[in-house]
Scaffold this active site. Structure first.
Site, PDB file in Angstrom:
ATOM      1  N   HIS A  39       0.835  -1.206   0.000  1.00  0.00           N
ATOM      2  CA  HIS A  39       0.000   0.000   0.000  1.00  0.00           C
ATOM      3  C   HIS A  39       0.868   1.254   0.000  1.00  0.00           C
ATOM      4  CE1 HIS A  39      -3.160   2.673   2.160  1.00  0.00           C
ATOM      5  NE2 HIS A  39      -3.264   2.774   0.853  1.00  0.00           N
TER       6      HIS A  39
ATOM      7  N   GLU B 260       2.964   0.409   3.211  1.00  0.00           N
ATOM      8  CA  GLU B 260       2.522  -0.623   4.150  1.00  0.00           C
ATOM      9  C   GLU B 260       2.641  -1.971   3.436  1.00  0.00           C
ATOM     10  OE1 GLU B 260      -0.817   1.207   7.062  1.00  0.00           O
ATOM     11  OE2 GLU B 260      -1.408   1.122   4.972  1.00  0.00           O
TER      12      GLU B 260
ATOM     13  N   ASN C  26      -4.832   3.879   7.425  1.00  0.00           N
ATOM     14  CA  ASN C  26      -6.236   4.252   7.222  1.00  0.00           C
ATOM     15  C   ASN C  26      -7.107   3.936   8.431  1.00  0.00           C
ATOM     16  OD1 ASN C  26      -6.084   5.562   4.813  1.00  0.00           O
ATOM     17  ND2 ASN C  26      -6.379   3.727   3.575  1.00  0.00           N
TER      18      ASN C  26
HETATM   19  N1  3HC Z   1       3.913  14.067  -8.017  1.00  0.00           N
HETATM   20  C1  3HC Z   1       5.235  14.205  -7.875  1.00  0.00           C
HETATM   21  N2  3HC Z   1       5.805  15.113  -7.060  1.00  0.00           N
HETATM   22  C2  3HC Z   1       4.997  15.926  -6.377  1.00  0.00           C
HETATM   23  C3  3HC Z   1       3.594  15.846  -6.469  1.00  0.00           C
HETATM   24  C4  3HC Z   1       3.045  14.860  -7.345  1.00  0.00           C
HETATM   25  N3  3HC Z   1       1.728  14.697  -7.493  1.00  0.00           N
HETATM   26  N4  3HC Z   1       3.050  16.787  -5.664  1.00  0.00           N
HETATM   27  C5  3HC Z   1       4.072  17.420  -5.081  1.00  0.00           C
HETATM   28  N5  3HC Z   1       5.247  16.912  -5.505  1.00  0.00           N
HETATM   29  C6  3HC Z   1       6.596  17.282  -5.061  1.00  0.00           C
HETATM   30  C7  3HC Z   1       7.025  18.643  -5.536  1.00  0.00           C
HETATM   31  O1  3HC Z   1       7.686  18.570  -6.779  1.00  0.00           O
HETATM   32  C8  3HC Z   1       7.976  19.068  -4.439  1.00  0.00           C
HETATM   33  O2  3HC Z   1       9.223  18.411  -4.638  1.00  0.00           O
HETATM   34  P1  3HC Z   1      10.615  19.005  -4.062  1.00  0.00           P
HETATM   35  O3  3HC Z   1      10.498  19.006  -2.571  1.00  0.00           O
HETATM   36  O4  3HC Z   1      11.624  18.011  -4.554  1.00  0.00           O
HETATM   37  O5  3HC Z   1      10.755  20.351  -4.635  1.00  0.00           O
HETATM   38  C9  3HC Z   1       7.346  18.487  -3.162  1.00  0.00           C
HETATM   39  O6  3HC Z   1       6.539  17.390  -3.618  1.00  0.00           O
HETATM   40  C10 3HC Z   1       6.499  19.497  -2.436  1.00  0.00           C
HETATM   41  O7  3HC Z   1       5.510  19.960  -3.365  1.00  0.00           O
HETATM   42  P2  3HC Z   1       4.969  21.465  -3.438  1.00  0.00           P
HETATM   43  O8  3HC Z   1       5.991  22.411  -2.890  1.00  0.00           O
HETATM   44  O9  3HC Z   1       4.432  21.715  -4.796  1.00  0.00           O
HETATM   45  O10 3HC Z   1       3.669  21.435  -2.545  1.00  0.00           O
HETATM   46  P3  3HC Z   1       3.514  21.197  -1.017  1.00  0.00           P
HETATM   47  O11 3HC Z   1       4.724  21.576  -0.235  1.00  0.00           O
HETATM   48  O12 3HC Z   1       2.229  21.849  -0.725  1.00  0.00           O
HETATM   49  O13 3HC Z   1       3.367  19.606  -0.892  1.00  0.00           O
HETATM   50  C11 3HC Z   1       2.158  17.592  -0.819  1.00  0.00           C
HETATM   51  C12 3HC Z   1       2.373  18.912  -1.573  1.00  0.00           C
HETATM   52  C13 3HC Z   1       3.416  16.752  -0.888  1.00  0.00           C
HETATM   53  C14 3HC Z   1       1.013  16.873  -1.496  1.00  0.00           C
HETATM   54  C15 3HC Z   1       1.846  17.951   0.694  1.00  0.00           C
HETATM   55  O14 3HC Z   1       0.781  18.859   0.769  1.00  0.00           O
HETATM   56  C16 3HC Z   1       1.499  16.729   1.519  1.00  0.00           C
HETATM   57  O15 3HC Z   1       2.361  16.008   1.969  1.00  0.00           O
HETATM   58  N6  3HC Z   1       0.172  16.518   1.756  1.00  0.00           N
HETATM   59  C17 3HC Z   1      -0.326  15.372   2.515  1.00  0.00           C
HETATM   60  C18 3HC Z   1      -0.440  14.192   1.599  1.00  0.00           C
HETATM   61  C19 3HC Z   1      -0.900  12.967   2.332  1.00  0.00           C
HETATM   62  O16 3HC Z   1      -1.220  12.960   3.503  1.00  0.00           O
HETATM   63  N7  3HC Z   1      -0.961  11.856   1.588  1.00  0.00           N
HETATM   64  C20 3HC Z   1      -1.453  10.600   2.092  1.00  0.00           C
HETATM   65  C21 3HC Z   1      -2.889  10.477   1.739  1.00  0.00           C
HETATM   66  S1  3HC Z   1      -3.585   9.017   2.403  1.00  0.00           S
HETATM   67  C22 3HC Z   1      -3.282   7.864   1.236  1.00  0.00           C
HETATM   68  O17 3HC Z   1      -2.695   8.082   0.210  1.00  0.00           O
HETATM   69  C23 3HC Z   1      -3.789   6.517   1.561  1.00  0.00           C
HETATM   70  C24 3HC Z   1      -4.982   6.163   0.729  1.00  0.00           C
HETATM   71  O18 3HC Z   1      -5.236   4.806   0.925  1.00  0.00           O
HETATM   72  C25 3HC Z   1      -6.207   6.958   1.099  1.00  0.00           C
END
Ligand code: 3HC
Length: 284
Positions: free
Chosen positions: A140, A152, A190
């Protein structure tokens, strides 16, 4: 057991990310989607993600091309035949996944390890439909896959130790931190995250605070990168709704029940970022 030939079934948000990190790790990847159109969209996601790294000077254009060159894109499941590991990352629907695993079980060589990226379905139930439950595991990943460090690794009672260890080594090779969980609803993350995200919706629904203040509360009070309503939108409200239904069915505990507001929003087509509207408006 070392996985060097990887298959990824599904090239959406999660599947494209898994194909990308595996190819970045130097592995030979086959990515499969059901149609040429979806395949092109998946490939564009990978190109966009790698493009960000090139723009920031963190990846050379040559390395980007080499990574893309390690991914073969296909619409045929038969191309998974010679893979060491196939990770399924299609829509969170039990019947769809069961059908894919039945087909993969026939198409793949007997040694191939099958894995599911499901966030909430039972790995044991998915494995039981195949002839190889000992070579079946949960892997996961988290969204966005290229950024989030966790995988995971979900072991059933039937998964062999060798397969479990190899799956952990694969996650590490992809630059991730593996954590081992048993096959219990929602695994580790989750199980803890979903009640929190649903609580935030209930708090908003009950009018305790504005959506911005709820999100700012958790961002600036607890250091979370996104507030809970933003994160609901980011994961997808339909995905959250279906995960909730599955976890509620498993535990019968109110904290896993999807809040009525979430259900209404999904019914209205407000699916979060991907549809342009969720708790926030993304249309611009
Ligand atoms: N693909 C690739 N790289 C990405 C990306 C994407 N979709 N989105 C952001 N990035 C990279 C950027 O290029 C940047 O890279 P760098 O540090 O090397 O320069 C870095 O991530 C930070 O991006 P930004 O500066 O554009 O934006 P933020 O600082 O706002 O970060 C985020 C964006 C990483 C999405 C941050 O907001 C975050 O960590 N959010 C929480 C995400 C989270 O909790 N995810 C888990 C969800 S639960 C899940 O997935 C489980 C499922 O089963 C539900």
């Amino acid at each position: 057991m070392e996985f060097s030939k990887i298959g990824v079934v599904g090239c959406g948000q999660m599947g494209s990310g898994i194909a990308e990190v595996a190819a970045k790790a130097g592995l030979d990847v086959v990515s499969r989607e059901v149609s040429d159109d979806l395949l092109a969209k998946g490939k564009a996601k990978i190109e966009k993600s790698l493009g960000r790294a090139v723009d920031k000077g963190k990846l050379s254009a040559e390395d980007r091309d080499a990574i893309l060159g390690r991914i073969k894109f296909t619409t045929s499941l038969d191309d998974m035949g010679d893979r060491d590991l196939v990770v399924e990352a299609v829509t969170e629907d039990l019947q769809v996944k069961l059908k894919i695993f039945l087909e993969l079980d026939k198409a793949c060589k007997p040694e191939t390890v099958l894995a599911s990226n499901t966030s909430s379905l039972s790995i044991t139930e998915l494995a039981a439909g195949t002839s190889r439950p000992d070579k079946f595991i949960g892997l996961h990943f988290f969204n966005p896959v290229p950024v989030m460090k966790l995988v995971e690794v979900v072991k059933t009672v039937a998964s062999s130790e060798e397969v479990t260890d190899s799956a952990k080594a694969f996650a590490e090779k992809c630059g991730k931190v593996p954590v081992l969980a048993k096959d219990g609803g929602g695994f580790i993350v989750n199980r803890l995250l979903v009640p929190y995200l649903f609580d935030a919706i209930l708090v908003y629904q009950n009018g305790l605070a504005t959506r911005e203040d709820i999100d700012n509360g958790m961002k600036f009070g607890c250091g979370h990168p996104m507030g809970p309503l933003e994160l609901n939108d980011f994961i997808g409200l339909d995905t959250m709704y279906y995960i909730g239904l599955i976890l509620f069915e498993e535990f019968k505990e109110p904290r896993f029940a999807p809040p009525p507001l979430l259900k209404r929003m999904v019914q209205a087509g407000y699916l979060g970022r991907k549809s342009g509207r969720g708790f926030y408006d993304y249309s611009k």
